[in-house]
Motif scaffolding. Structure first.
Motif, PDB file in Angstrom:
ATOM      1  N   LYS A 149       1.013   4.083  -2.899  1.00 54.85           N
ATOM      2  CA  LYS A 149       0.639   5.460  -2.531  1.00 54.85           C
ATOM      3  C   LYS A 149       1.810   6.413  -2.747  1.00 54.85           C
ATOM      4  O   LYS A 149       1.628   7.531  -3.236  1.00 54.85           O
ATOM      5  CB  LYS A 149       0.186   5.522  -1.070  1.00 54.85           C
ATOM      6  N   TYR A 161      -6.487   9.577  -7.281  1.00 49.58           N
ATOM      7  CA  TYR A 161      -7.228   8.348  -7.566  1.00 49.58           C
ATOM      8  C   TYR A 161      -8.137   8.524  -8.785  1.00 49.58           C
ATOM      9  O   TYR A 161      -8.314   7.591  -9.563  1.00 49.58           O
ATOM     10  CB  TYR A 161      -8.044   7.898  -6.353  1.00 49.58           C
ATOM     11  N   ASN A 187      -9.637   4.019  -4.025  1.00 49.86           N
ATOM     12  CA  ASN A 187      -9.294   4.530  -2.698  1.00 49.86           C
ATOM     13  C   ASN A 187      -9.430   3.427  -1.657  1.00 49.86           C
ATOM     14  O   ASN A 187      -8.528   3.203  -0.851  1.00 49.86           O
ATOM     15  CB  ASN A 187     -10.185   5.730  -2.350  1.00 49.86           C
ATOM     16  N   LYS A 247       0.837  -1.203   0.000  1.00 49.15           N
ATOM     17  CA  LYS A 247       0.000   0.000   0.000  1.00 49.15           C
ATOM     18  C   LYS A 247       0.872   1.253   0.000  1.00 49.15           C
ATOM     19  O   LYS A 247       0.648   2.178  -0.787  1.00 49.15           O
ATOM     20  CB  LYS A 247      -0.911  -0.025   1.229  1.00 49.15           C
ATOM     21  N   ASN A 248       1.872   1.271   0.865  1.00 49.00           N
ATOM     22  CA  ASN A 248       2.733   2.450   0.961  1.00 49.00           C
ATOM     23  C   ASN A 248       3.570   2.659  -0.296  1.00 49.00           C
ATOM     24  O   ASN A 248       3.802   3.798  -0.708  1.00 49.00           O
ATOM     25  CB  ASN A 248       3.614   2.364   2.201  1.00 49.00           C
ATOM     26  N   LYS A 293       1.920   9.615  -5.229  1.00 50.36           N
ATOM     27  CA  LYS A 293       2.232  10.948  -4.701  1.00 50.36           C
ATOM     28  C   LYS A 293       3.428  11.562  -5.429  1.00 50.36           C
ATOM     29  O   LYS A 293       3.404  12.737  -5.784  1.00 50.36           O
ATOM     30  CB  LYS A 293       2.508  10.863  -3.203  1.00 50.36           C
ATOM     31  N   ILE A 336      -6.775   0.464  -2.299  1.00 56.05           N
ATOM     32  CA  ILE A 336      -5.407   0.843  -1.958  1.00 56.05           C
ATOM     33  C   ILE A 336      -5.275   1.082  -0.458  1.00 56.05           C
ATOM     34  O   ILE A 336      -4.278   0.676   0.146  1.00 56.05           O
ATOM     35  CB  ILE A 336      -4.956   2.062  -2.795  1.00 56.05           C
ATOM     36  N   SER A 337      -6.271   1.670   0.165  1.00 56.17           N
ATOM     37  CA  SER A 337      -6.216   1.906   1.610  1.00 56.17           C
ATOM     38  C   SER A 337      -6.156   0.603   2.400  1.00 56.17           C
ATOM     39  O   SER A 337      -5.477   0.521   3.421  1.00 56.17           O
ATOM     40  CB  SER A 337      -7.416   2.726   2.071  1.00 56.17           C
TER      41      SER A 337
END
Length: 81
Positions: free
Chosen positions: A22, A32, A52, A18-19, A26, A55-56
């Protein structure tokens, strides 16, 4: 024996995945909503809300990760600092 979803090892790797995703979004300044459009361009239908949530949670497939990276034009991914 299959590992369980709540196994700490799974949680650790899902958090890392996930990180990574993300962070790449970024770095490239991609939202998204923009990711949804880019995925649609390669034939992957998903909306902003679903992306969202997916991925979260971090529990997405390797195929989904690769689709996202391909859609946003990432040719490499750094796995650690």
């Amino acid at each position: 024996m299959a590992t369980r979803k709540d196994d700490p090892v799974n949680v650790e790797f899902e958090t890392r995945a996930k990180n990574l995703l993300k962070g790449e979004l970024k770095r490239q300044g991609i939202t998204y909503a923009q990711l949804a459009k880019k995925l649609a361009a390669i034939g992957v239908q998903d909306n902003e809300r679903n992306l969202n949530n997916k991925i979260s949670r971090g529990g997405f497939t390797a195929a989904f990760l690769l689709q996202c990276l391909d859609a946003i034009g990432s040719s490499s991914l750094r796995l650690s600092d």
